[in-house]
Design an enzyme around this catalytic site. Structure first.
Site, short mmCIF file in Angstrom:
data_model
loop_
_atom_site.label_atom_id
_atom_site.label_comp_id
_atom_site.label_asym_id
_atom_site.label_seq_id
_atom_site.Cartn_x
_atom_site.Cartn_y
_atom_site.Cartn_z
N GLY A 153 0.80 -1.23 0.00
CA GLY A 153 0.00 0.00 0.00
C GLY A 153 0.83 1.27 0.00
O GLY A 153 0.36 2.31 0.44
N ASP B 94 1.52 -0.59 -14.08
CA ASP B 94 2.17 -1.36 -13.02
C ASP B 94 2.49 -2.78 -13.48
O ASP B 94 3.60 -3.29 -13.26
CB ASP B 94 1.29 -1.41 -11.77
CG ASP B 94 0.95 -0.02 -11.28
OD1 ASP B 94 1.58 0.94 -11.74
OD2 ASP B 94 0.04 0.11 -10.43
N TYR C 224 -10.06 6.81 -7.01
CA TYR C 224 -9.45 6.41 -8.29
C TYR C 224 -10.49 6.18 -9.41
O TYR C 224 -10.39 6.79 -10.48
CB TYR C 224 -8.57 5.18 -8.06
CG TYR C 224 -7.70 4.80 -9.24
CD1 TYR C 224 -6.39 5.20 -9.32
CD2 TYR C 224 -8.21 4.02 -10.28
CE1 TYR C 224 -5.58 4.84 -10.40
CE2 TYR C 224 -7.42 3.66 -11.35
CZ TYR C 224 -6.11 4.07 -11.40
OH TYR C 224 -5.33 3.70 -12.48
#
Ligand code: GLA
Length: 388
Positions: A130, A182, A233
């Protein structure tokens, strides 16, 4: 790291692991919240990795154990029937539980066709959880590579397809509508290089050297994570999409600064701000890659600073802790630039600093923000199998 995993496996299952996969976290140098707008990003893979090792077993039960101490003890073991049409894997609550990342990849790996045999595995990681360093993608891709070793008979996917399969898993199981950055860098990272990813056309991505011994990429963890981030998000992503629609373009990649200003009347205040960030950030990212190619760190650092201001003021994803860390870093002579990195609302900053100034930078940041922890990583390789 691998030794630690082997030890845990022996302790847990009383035998030797035979196969394994490993995949890195990442730090994004610049190009934030541009990937799902078809833009550019410039991340590098980290030396911090997630490792999944294990072995095939008889029967029809899969068991996975995590060695991650942040996970509450009663959630560290995951057991389920071998996946297949008769035992469909489903996401469980809460969405961010690590079980979902692993199960999502199991489903993505062979479309639930029942080709995955029973196995035992353990997971260990040095990617902070996180912290905006993509512990999720590292877990997904490491799981994927482990499954490749487990099922060598199945057709191999290309690197791009692998990244897309892991992104699919993250959309469907933890229910996070992330972009491709990512997973792609976790697969494609290369020692000594950052990767300029063209998120519209992944084939156009370009490795850019980043291996000057005089320059350090310093990651500073704020050690805070604001819960708001998870809900923000998808909302930000939706605002970008609705803005592009109102401007009659497929995505914000196709929009210019001039168009945003000329047609701002069509947008809500929030949409206007999101456009200003995304459109300028895409330009900054390309400019930053050019600066890196000519070792122009001064220019690179300026672009990092501008990126932070834009994320704070127009994209509104920073927080007071990240702003503080960036301000502290920018005060140090020898620091080229600093910005928040990753989705925001906590996590880490990334700072480009002269090696000679590294010690002073860390001391100054720590003095002004006691909780800060640091990672220094050179650009590292992407996903790979683990030999045992
Ligand atoms: C998260 C997402 C990425 C990207 C960044 C913000 O890390 O997983 O796809 O959108 O946030 O740049």
């Amino acid at each position: 790291m691998v030794e630690l995993a082997v030890e845990l496996f022996r302790k847990q299952f009383g035998c030797e692991p035979q196969i394994g996969g490993c995949s890195p976290g990442r730090v994004n140098l610049i190009g934030e919240h541009t990937d799902y707008n078809d833009g550019y990003v410039l991340p590098m893979a980290l030396e911090n990795v997630t490792v999944v090792i294990g072995r095939r077993v008889d029967g029809d039960v899969c068991t996975i154990v995590t060695g991650t101490e942040e996970v509450p003890e009663d959630q560290r073991i995951l057991t389920f029937p071998t996946p297949g049409p008769s035992s469909l894997l489903q996401p469980i609550e809460p969405p961010k539980l690590w079980h979902n990342y692993v199960k999502g990849v199991l489903v993505a790996f062979d479309d639930n066709k029942g080709n995955i045999p029973a196995f035992q595995a353990v997971i260990v990681t040095t990617v902070p959880l996180g912290g905006g360093l993509s512990s999720s993608a590292a877990l997904e891709v490491a799981t994927y590579v482990f499954l490749e070793q487990l099922c060598p008979q199945l057709p191999k996917r290309s690197d791009k397809e692998k990244a897309l399969a892991c992104q699919w898993a993250e959309h469907r199981f933890p229910k996070m509508p992330c972009g491709i950055m990512d997973q792609y860098i976790s697969v494609m990272g290369k020692k000594d290089y950052a990767l300029l990813i063209d998120c519209r056309n992944l084939a156009e991505s370009e490795h850019v050297p980043l291996n000057d011994p005089q320059v350090v990429v310093l990651i500073t963890n704020s050690c805070v994570k604001h819960e708001l981030g998870d809900s923000a998000y998808p909302l930000l992503r939706a605002q970008c999409e609705s803005a592009a629609k109102k401007l009659n373009k497929p995505s914000l990649r196709d929009v210019t600064t001039e168009q945003v200003e000329a047609e701002k009347g069509k947008l809500t205040d929030d949409e206007l701000k999101r456009c200003r960030h995304v459109v300028s950030e895409i330009q900054r990212t390309k400019a930053a890659a050019d600066a890196l190619k000519t070792n122009n760190y001064v220019q690179f650092g300026k672009l990092m600073n501008q990126s932070h201001n834009s994320l704070r003021d127009d994209y509104e994803v920073s927080c007071k802790e990240l702003d503080r860390l960036v301000a502290l870093a920018q005060e140090v002579p020898g620091v080229y630039g600093s910005r928040m990195t990753g989705a925001g609302f906590g996590g880490c900053t990334v700072t480009l600093v002269q090696r000679d100034a590294l010690k002073a930078a860390k001391e100054h940041i720590q003095a002004g923000y006691k909780r800060a922890t640091f990672i220094e990583s050179s650009p590292a390789d992407g996903a790979r199998s683990v030999s045992l």
